[in-house]
Motif scaffolding. Structure first.
Motif, PDB file in Angstrom:
ATOM      1  N   ARG A  22       0.794  -1.400  -0.022  1.00 49.77           N
ATOM      2  CA  ARG A  22      -0.027  -0.063   0.148  1.00 49.77           C
ATOM      3  C   ARG A  22       0.970   1.274   0.086  1.00 49.77           C
ATOM      4  O   ARG A  22       1.843   1.217   0.581  1.00 49.77           O
ATOM      5  CB  ARG A  22      -0.800   0.132   1.250  1.00 49.77           C
TER       6      ARG A  22
ATOM      7  N   THR B 177       0.884   6.610  -5.456  1.00 50.14           N
ATOM      8  CA  THR B 177       1.426   5.042  -5.629  1.00 50.14           C
ATOM      9  C   THR B 177       2.788   4.884  -6.585  1.00 50.14           C
ATOM     10  O   THR B 177       3.575   4.287  -5.976  1.00 50.14           O
ATOM     11  CB  THR B 177       0.603   4.181  -6.174  1.00 50.14           C
TER      12      THR B 177
ATOM     13  N   GLU C 203      -6.883   2.766  -7.348  1.00 49.37           N
ATOM     14  CA  GLU C 203      -8.235   2.927  -6.454  1.00 49.37           C
ATOM     15  C   GLU C 203      -9.460   2.748  -6.948  1.00 49.37           C
ATOM     16  O   GLU C 203      -9.587   3.343  -8.229  1.00 49.37           O
ATOM     17  CB  GLU C 203      -8.153   4.242  -5.771  1.00 49.37           C
TER      18      GLU C 203
ATOM     19  N   HIS D 287      -3.413   0.326  -3.555  1.00 44.14           N
ATOM     20  CA  HIS D 287      -4.176   0.954  -2.490  1.00 44.14           C
ATOM     21  C   HIS D 287      -5.240  -0.034  -1.490  1.00 44.14           C
ATOM     22  O   HIS D 287      -5.119  -1.015  -1.687  1.00 44.14           O
ATOM     23  CB  HIS D 287      -5.318   1.745  -3.277  1.00 44.14           C
ATOM     24  N   GLN D 288      -5.652   0.768  -0.456  1.00 44.73           N
ATOM     25  CA  GLN D 288      -6.081  -0.076   0.501  1.00 44.73           C
ATOM     26  C   GLN D 288      -7.334  -1.079   0.166  1.00 44.73           C
ATOM     27  O   GLN D 288      -7.201  -2.207   0.322  1.00 44.73           O
ATOM     28  CB  GLN D 288      -6.730   0.815   1.724  1.00 44.73           C
TER      29      GLN D 288
ATOM     30  N   ILE E  32      -6.380  -3.996  -1.994  1.00 49.04           N
ATOM     31  CA  ILE E  32      -5.448  -4.935  -1.310  1.00 49.04           C
ATOM     32  C   ILE E  32      -6.167  -5.869  -0.283  1.00 49.04           C
ATOM     33  O   ILE E  32      -6.143  -6.913  -0.422  1.00 49.04           O
ATOM     34  CB  ILE E  32      -4.426  -4.355  -0.793  1.00 49.04           C
TER      35      ILE E  32
ATOM     36  N   CYS F  49      -4.936  -3.003   6.464  1.00 50.07           N
ATOM     37  CA  CYS F  49      -4.151  -2.609   5.620  1.00 50.07           C
ATOM     38  C   CYS F  49      -3.625  -1.478   5.523  1.00 50.07           C
ATOM     39  O   CYS F  49      -4.165  -0.402   5.035  1.00 50.07           O
ATOM     40  CB  CYS F  49      -5.120  -2.862   4.019  1.00 50.07           C
TER      41      CYS F  49
END
Length: 207
Positions: free
Chosen positions: A10, A63, A86, A149-150, A153, A174
């Motif tokens: 992340r 990112t 995202e 991204h959260q 993931i 995460c």
């Protein structure tokens, strides 16, 4: 050749003084603390003492910036992949707490299992696993790092674990600059490790 292990990393803490839900909006880069966090993540992967031969990142600024330490340590140029981006969200650009107080927005919360406020969880899982499958089979012998991204993931974690994709976003495991690692046996993914090498960031604006 195929890869040996795939790490979903992340991004680090984002500079977000307005505390908005930034989603896919441009101009949201890392804070100074976030840059330090990304180094902690990259050094954590380096300390596995495993060759990293492929680096992939979401095309968003935060990112790409989070991939920079991996470039420096492993000498790899990140390949940008829209499939690990995202998810879209109707609340993008707003302060979430304020938006939830407006009754006009409650319609977007009617089906949390989808969710009705953004891209379906099933769609996120499919695109993430597609990107992971392709990266796994395309990489030279060694590990793959994917900076994402959260939500993507965590949804990947749920799908691989065989758990329902519906969840409360506040309960995601995460953290910023966390590393979730997977291996693949045949055509089956399995999660083998989770680490938070850069604990302590301020997690504002996640979808």
């Amino acid at each position: 050749m195929t890869a040996s292990r795939l790490h979903l990393v992340r991004h680090g803490e984002v500079h977000n003084p307005g505390r908005v839900l930034y989603g896919r909006l441009p101009g949201y880069g890392l804070s100074e603390a976030g840059r330090r966090m990304t180094w902690a993540a990259a050094e954590h992967v380096r300390d596995f003492d495993r060759p990293v031969t492929s680096l992939i990142a979401s095309p968003l600024q935060r990112t790409q910036e989070s991939a920079e330490p991996f470039t420096e340590i492993f000498g790899l140029t990140p390949v940008l992949d829209e499939r690990v981006i995202e998810p879209a969200n109707v609340f993008e650009g707003t302060r979430m707490r304020r938006s939830l107080m407006d009754p006009r927005n409650w319609w977007h919360l009617r089906r949390p299992s989808v969710p009705s406020w953004g891209e379906p969880y099933s769609s996120i899982a499919e695109r993430m696993l597609s990107a992971m499958d392709e990266a796994w089979h395309a990489a030279p012998d060694g590990d793959v790092v994917v900076v994402s991204h959260q939500a993507p993931i965590w949804i990947t974690h749920l799908r691989v674990a065989g758990l329902p994709l519906r969840h409360d976003p506040r309960t995601r495991r995460c953290a910023l600059s966390s590393v979730t690692s997977f291996e693949r046996v045949g055509d089956v993914w399995r999660e083998v490790d989770y680490a938070e090498p850069a604990a302590g960031g301020i997690d504002l604006g996640a979808v």
